[in-house]
Structure formats: structure tokens, C-alpha cells
Design a protein around this motif. Structure first.
Motif: not given
Length: 553
Positions: A176-184, A221-229, A210-219
Motif C-alpha cells: 500500500r505504501f508503494v502504491s501511495s508513492l507511485v500515485a504521488a 519494475e516501476r513498483d520494485e524501484v519505488f519499493r527499494r528506494v 534518484a531514479e528519473p526514469d522510474a515512472l516509464g518502466l513497466p508496472d
């Protein structure tokens, strides 16, 4: 003479009296209870020993008390011993015997009050352990203050304490935290079950930095970046805020490591060999009702997946394998059921359930202008550690959170804690220390070099307020021991307020420094030594609470 020394004197005297009468001294308690009477006119100390053992000794309580009084009245350091009521024994110490307490304080310095009751005991103290999905809220802040203070107090009794923070970085709350970060990051509102507040947007922006291209990744991979960072950024912020609050940890343990390392699977296999787990309805259950839980809990679900408690069991197993004699958990008000669950976990692992101890802390509320403070400027939904510190400062926040029993809800009056008056408990205690430090500076300005404690005649300190202050100093060690035994740091805070009161009352009636052309005499130096002892004990007590002892205010 401290209460502990007096207790030993009474015990040895009772041993002699009973032996002379042919009574088995096994009727005596191991430690004699010594208390201060509420009415100082009754004496400096009192004991109910005669009432406690007379029947077993075959004597009338007053007869035994009288025999003890006659013998104690002849002992060195005892000015008077009197029988009261049905068999209470009131004792008054000679002034020089009381003064021995001052000598002990000045000799021991920062170590005065420490004990050895927990020598050799290795304790894992887990506290705060808030989910890494937002700033520390008020409940976690209470544990940050109380847990750190308890660790210091246990250490003062000789325990080897490891402060541990358990990061819940596995499970649905992280999703849920990761989903919130992606939404923001996408400029969208938080999901319905997500996390809101400015801090979410702040962290999302840092992830993108830190990861400027994160939002352009497949869902995925994007979620994994937001989770990790993102989770690591939240971790770092939690650690920073705790450090600035004066609370540091020896170990940060990650829940996820229990699953990735195979520790959970290993613990579950071990459980299947235990009589404290059983198989029913396709699942494995732990008999937590045997240990006070309201129902047995599923450990392995019918689909073979571990339930949340499985991680707790693996975590306890890990703690014990690291060599801890006692695993002390400090949990929030909504975790009462964990007492039975964790004790059952210990039994299931073949351990004594008493290797687990759980403290439950109640809620904290902030009040300002007579009204509850419910919303954080930054977190949006809860008041945080930073909100409290910004309002009153670290010292006031820590002290106020420590001065109440953890099993009681607390309403913190922000307006009171901002006041520089005696109504504010932390100001009252810190001001006493600052006043005492100022007194020593003034003495130095007058060229008064206080002799060593062995060169001072403490028998000159015969004023009732001097005696009251000395007796209060003498209780410090017993207060720490009881606070450690009962896991109650608030006892130290309340003691410090009593000590500050005793000092202020003494100072109001007793001149310490000479005035005008007066010369310093023996009483001057005795009182200076008493004041320095009071300053030292206040400093020691504040240190146990993680609160500063200012020399100027």
C-alpha cells in the motif's frame, strides 16, 4: 546510612535477638523492608518486621519490637528506636550516620545508584518497531522515550541490553505504501487504502530524483524501484528522527530477512514436532489460549502459506539463538493479544515462556488551549514525533512521556510544557539542577574549595530539612532497582520531582554560602557537599531518562 544498610542492620539485630531466644532465624525475610514514615515526627525510617515474623517466632509483636528497639538503640548510627502501635518500629538516625549518604554519592559520582541485580543477564529490548510507511506517531514516540529510558535503567542494574528495532518490511502495508508513492509521483491522490500526507509526496519526489526514469518502466519494475528506494528513504528518515530524539538502536532487524533466509520455513518445521501446535481444518494452529490469548492462532494456513505470527515465531527463535536470556517486547495498545501468542511461541520452540516479556503501552494525546491536537502538519492523519519535539523540545517531550506508567493513557498539555515555571515538571527538576550548579560556581567565586568528603563533619547537618534531603538521596538506588524490576521508568521521574522538592525546601530555610563578612565554617562545607550530592543525583536520574541536566537556565 542508606536504607539498604539500615535494613542489613535490622536484619542482623533480629538474627541475634531470635538466636538468643532459641528461635529459628529462618522465619526472617531475606530482605527487611524499610520505609520512610509519612509523618517525619515518627522517625526517619520504620519497619514492620516484628509484625511480619512475630507469630512464626512465637512472640507477641510488641515484645519482639521492644527487644529489637532496645538492641538497635545501642547500635552505632542509631539515635533512637521506638515501638509504635501493635509492633511497628520507628528509627531515627544520628546526623553523622545520615551524612554517610552524602559521602557515598560524592565518592561514587556518576555511578551512584547503580546496582548488580541483573549482572550477567543478556536482554533483547525491542521497542518502537513502527511500520516503515510513515513518520513515528505519538504511540511510537512514547516507546522511543520509555524504551530508551528502560534500557538505561536495566543497564544500571548490570544487564547487557541490546536495543532492537524490528522493521516490518514485508506484507500488505508495504504494498500500500508503494502504491501511495507511485500515485504521488504521478500527481494522483492516494489510493483508498493508501497513505496520505506531505511526507509521501516528499519521498516520491526523492525516488524520482534518484531514479528519473522510474515512472516509464513497466508496472512491476516501476513498483520494485519505488519499493527499494522509497522504503529505504522512509527507513532513513525514521532513524534520523529517532536519533535526534536521543534514541539510538544497536540492531535494526528486517522482517523480510526472515522470509528470504528460510528462517520462517525452518521455524515452522520445528513447530510441527511440538505438542503446542496442532493440525485442524487443513491448517496448523498454535495453542496460544494456554497462555492467555483469546483464541488459538493459525500459524500455517490451509494453502500452506505462513500466517503473520509465523514471522514472530521465527524472530523469537532468532533472538534466542543470538544468546538473549530475556526477550522484552514493548508493543502498542492494540497488541494485547500478543502476550499470549509470543509466550506460546516460546513454549512451541521448547523454551520457558518466561523468556518472553511483553509491555503494552497505552495511547498518547496532545492538548493545546484545552483542545485535542489531532492532525499533523506533515503526516496529515496523525501527530508525529517531530510535531511534539517542534512544540516543546526533546527534553520536555522525553521527560513527560517517561513520567507516567505505560499502562495508563496520557494527555500531554503542550501549553504547560512550554512554561518556565514550577508547574512544568521537567523545568522544575532541571531548574533544581541548574540552581545547584550555580551554587557551586558561586562558591568557587568566593574561593571556597570544598574539602574531600572524608574531611567534612556531616554531623553538623541536623536541620529537619537537611535530614529529609539526605534521606531522599539515600533512596535513589532502591528507586532504580524497583524501576528495573517492574519495568517502570516513571518511578525515576517521580523520584526526581520529590528530590527537587526536598532540595527547594532545604534551600528555603538553610543558608549555604556565607554573606557579607561572614567566614565559611564547617556547616558551610557540609551544606555545600550536600548540595553537590543533590546535584549529582539529579544529573544521574535525568541521564537515565535521556534528559539533559543544564547548568544554566
Amino acid at each position: 546510612m542508606t536504607p539498604a544498610v539500615l535494613a542489613e542492620l535490622v536484619h542482623s539485630t533480629a538474627t541475634s535477638v531470635l538466636t538468643e531466644r532459641g528461635v529459628d532465624t529462618a522465619v526472617l525475610p531475606e530482605v527487611v523492608t524499610i520505609e520512610r514514615p509519612r509523618n517525619p515526627e515518627h522517625g526517619d525510617y520504620a519497619t514492620n518486621l516484628a509484625l511480619q515474623v512475630a507469630k512464626k517466632a512465637g512472640m507477641a509483636p510488641r515484645d519482639l519490637a521492644t527487644a529489637l528497639a532496645e538492641r538497635l538503640a545501642e547500635a552505632e548510627g542509631i539515635e533512637a528506636a521506638e515501638v509504635a502501635g501493635p509492633g511497628f518500629l520507628n528509627l531515627r538516625l544520628a546526623a553523622d550516620a545520615q551524612g554517610e549518604v552524602i559521602r557515598q554519592v560524592l565518592t561514587a559520582g556518576e555511578t551512584y545508584g547503580t546496582g548488580h541485580a541483573l549482572d550477567g543477564v543478556s536482554i533483547n529490548l525491542e521497542f518502537v518497531s513502527a511500520n516503515p510507511t510513515g513518520p513515528i506517531h505519538l504511540g511510537g514516540t512514547r516507546w522511543a522515550a520509555v524504551g530508551d529510558a528502560l534500557g538505561r535503567i536495566l543497564g544500571a542494574q548490570g544487564a547487557k541490553v541490546t536495543r532492537e528495532y524490528y522493521f516490518n518490511d514485508a506484507g500488505a502495508q508495504i504494498d500500500r505504501f508503494v502504491s501511495s508513492l507511485v500515485a504521488a509521483a504521478n500527481g494522483e491522490p492516494a489510493p483508498e487504502d493508501g497513505y496520505a500526507g506531505d511526507y509521501v509526496a516528499d519521498i516520491a519526489n526523492q525516488v524520482l530524483a534518484a531514479e528519473p526514469d522510474a515512472l516509464g518502466l513497466p508496472d512491476a519494475e516501476r513498483d520494485e524501484v519505488f519499493r527499494r528506494v522509497g522504503v529505504q528513504l522512509m527507513f532513513d528518515e525514521i532513524k534520523r528522527s529517532l536519533h535526534e530524539f536521543g534514541t539510538d538502536f544497536d540492531v535494526f532487524f528486517h522482517e523480510d530477512s526472515l522470509h528470504t533466509s528460510g528462517a520462517v520455513d525452518a521455524a515452522l518445521e520445528r513447530l510441527k514436532k511440538s505438542d503446542t501446535v496442532y493440525h485442524a481444518d487443513g491448517a496448523w494452529w498454535i495453542r496460544s489460549t494456554d497462555f492467555g490469548d483469546d483464541k488459538d492462532r493459525v500459524v500455517i494456513k490451509s494453502d500452506g502459506a505462513p500466517a503473520y505470527i509465523a514471522g514472530d515465531i521465527a524472530y523469537l527463535k532468532d533472538k534466542r539463538e543470538r544468546g538473549f536470556d530475556l526477550c522484552l517486547y514493548m508493543l502498542g495498545a492494540d497488541h494485547h493479544g500478543y502476550i499470549g501468542r509470543l509466550k506460546a511461541a516460546a513454549a512451541a520452540l521448547g523454551d520457558d515462556p518466561d523468556v518472553v516479556e511483553v509491555l503494552i503501552g497505552q495511547m498518547v494525546n496532545l492538548v493545546s488551549d484545552g483542545k485535542p491536537v489531532r492532525m499533523s502538519k506533515r503526516a496529515g492523519t496523525v501527530v508525529t514525533l517531530e510535531d511534539l519535539v517542534e512544540a516543546v523540545g526533546v527534553d520536555a517531550a522525553r521527560y513527560e512521556l517517561c513520567r507516567y506508567s505505560v499502562d495508563s493513557p496520557v494527555d500531554i498539555d503542550l501549553d504547560l510544557l512550554r512554561k518556565h515555571t514550577n508547574e512544568n515538571p521537567v523545568f522544575y527538576v532541571q531548574y533544581a539542577h541548574a540552581r545547584l550548579a550555580s551554587l557551586q560556581r558561586n562558591a568557587a567565586d568566593l574561593g571556597l574549595a570544598t574539602p574531600g568528603p572524608d574531611e567534612i563533619d556531616f554531623g553538623l547537618l541536623d536541620h529537619p530539612k537537611e535530614g529529609e534531603l539526605i534521606r531522599t538521596l539515600g533512596e535513589f538506588g532502591a528507586v532504580i532497582a524497583k524501576a528495573a524490576e517492574l519495568r517502570e521508568p516513571h518511578r525515576v521521574a517521580r523520584y526526581l520531582e520529590e528530590l527537587a522538592s526536598a532540595y527547594h525546601k532545604f534551600y528555603d530555610v538553610a543558608r549555604v554560602l556565607p554573606q557579607g563578612d561572614d567566614e565559611a565554617d564547617g556547616l558551610t562545607y557540609a551544606r555545600l557537599a550536600l548540595c553537590e550530592a543533590a546535584r549529582q543525583v539529579i544529573a544521574n536520574g535525568l541521564s537515565l531518562l535521556g534528559v539533559s541536566a543544564p547548568e544554566r537556565m
